[in-house]
Design an enzyme around this catalytic site. Sequence first.
Site, PDB file in Angstrom:
ATOM      1  N   SER A  37      15.316   3.929  -5.363  1.00 55.12           N
ATOM      2  CA  SER A  37      14.919   4.198  -3.976  1.00 55.12           C
ATOM      3  C   SER A  37      15.262   3.077  -3.016  1.00 55.12           C
ATOM      4  O   SER A  37      15.371   3.308  -1.811  1.00 55.12           O
ATOM      5  CB  SER A  37      13.414   4.477  -3.910  1.00 55.12           C
ATOM      6  OG  SER A  37      12.678   3.380  -4.421  1.00 55.12           O
ATOM      7  N   ASP A 305       5.867   1.466   3.254  1.00 51.90           N
ATOM      8  CA  ASP A 305       4.820   2.186   2.540  1.00 51.90           C
ATOM      9  C   ASP A 305       4.275   1.244   1.461  1.00 51.90           C
ATOM     10  O   ASP A 305       4.515   0.041   1.512  1.00 51.90           O
ATOM     11  CB  ASP A 305       5.317   3.528   1.978  1.00 51.90           C
ATOM     12  CG  ASP A 305       6.506   3.384   1.030  1.00 51.90           C
ATOM     13  OD1 ASP A 305       6.674   2.294   0.443  1.00 51.90           O
ATOM     14  OD2 ASP A 305       7.261   4.357   0.864  1.00 51.90           O
ATOM     15  N   HIS A 308       7.851   0.235  -0.630  1.00 57.71           N
ATOM     16  CA  HIS A 308       9.158  -0.096  -0.066  1.00 57.71           C
ATOM     17  C   HIS A 308       9.057  -0.956   1.193  1.00 57.71           C
ATOM     18  O   HIS A 308       8.250  -0.671   2.066  1.00 57.71           O
ATOM     19  CB  HIS A 308       9.925   1.188   0.280  1.00 57.71           C
ATOM     20  CG  HIS A 308      10.084   2.108  -0.877  1.00 57.71           C
ATOM     21  ND1 HIS A 308       9.234   3.169  -1.108  1.00 57.71           N
ATOM     22  CD2 HIS A 308      11.000   2.121  -1.885  1.00 57.71           C
ATOM     23  CE1 HIS A 308       9.612   3.795  -2.199  1.00 57.71           C
ATOM     24  NE2 HIS A 308      10.668   3.177  -2.695  1.00 57.71           N
TER      25      HIS A 308
END
Length: 330
Positions: A37, A305, A308
Site C-alpha cells: 500500500s 490514517d 499510512h
Amino acid sequence: MKLQMLWLALVLIAVKINAAKQGNNTTIPALIVFGDSIMDTGNNNGLHTILKCNFPPYGKDFPGGYATGRFSDGRVPSDLIAEKLGLTKTLPAYMSPNLKPEDLLQGVTFASGGTGYDPLTAKMMSVISVWDQLTYFKQYIATIKQHFGEEKAQNILDHSFFLVVSSSNDLAHTFLAQSYKYDRTSYANFLADSAAKFVRELHKLGARKIGVFSAVPVGCVPLQRTLFGGLLSPALDSLDKELDGVIFYINVYDTLLDIIQNHEKYGFEVADRGCCGKGTVAISYLCNSLNPFTCSNSSAYVFWDSYHPTERAYQVIVDKLLDKYLSKIY
C-alpha cells in the site's frame, strides 16, 4: 580553442551533476514499482477486498481532490520518486482500466495494498501477491515490445529504476498467523530469503537497477528493525556482488522513525495518531467521508490514517532518502 573546449566540457559536467541532483537526468527512462500500500496508486480498486481507499476522504489533497486508490491524503512515494526522477508527477497503476500503451513508457506500479513476500499475506487480504506482480510485469514488457519495439523494451529493462517495497504486512499481521510454524528469527529468515528470491526473479526478467525498501516502523517494530532489516541488507549486498547491475537496500525505517520521534523538527504537529477519523484504528473503510473527526490540515500530521503517512511525510522521506541513493542508479 583548447581553453574553450575545456570550459565547455566543465559546463556539461556541471549541468549533468546538477540534473542528477534535481532528478532530471533522462537516462532513467521509467520507474517500475512492486509492493504494497505504500506504493499502490489504485491497483486494489477493482479487487474484491476490504483493503480499498478509492473513496473520500482519501485523496483530499490529491490534485483535483480525487480518491484514486492511493492510501494517503494525496500522492504516495511511487509518485514522488517518479517526479524526483523527472518522469511524471503521478505514476499510474498497472491495473487501471484507462491505461493506454503510451502511459506505460515512463513506468507503472504493480503494488497492491495489503500484500507481502509471504503468499499467505496476499491470500488473507484477497490482494495481488508480489509474485503475481512479476507475472503482470512480464505482460508489461510484452506490451512495450508489441507497441514500441524490442529496442525500447530493452532500454527500459537496462536503465529503469526498479523499486520493491514489501514485508511490513508480513511482519505486522501474517507473522501472528504463522506463529505455530515460525518463531521471530525463522520468520525473518523466511522473509529475507523470499525477498532475495524475488530480486533474483526480477533480475532474470531483465531488471538491472533494483532498490529494496526496508520495512517501515508500523506494527511489529522490534521484529522489523532488528531481524528483517539486519538479514535483508547483507543478503542484498551479496546479490549486488553476484549479479550484474546494481542491487541495494534502502533503509526507510530509521528515517520514518526519526520523523515520528522528532516530528516537530520536521514541522509536524501530530505523530501519535492519524488525521483521518480519530486516527487510532481508522484505515480503509473505517476512514470514510461520514466520519466527522477527520482533521482539516493533514500536512500537520505524520500519518494520514492509522497506518499510512501523509503526502507531506512521504515527501520528507523521499527527499531525505532518494538523494542519498541517486548516485547508485545513474
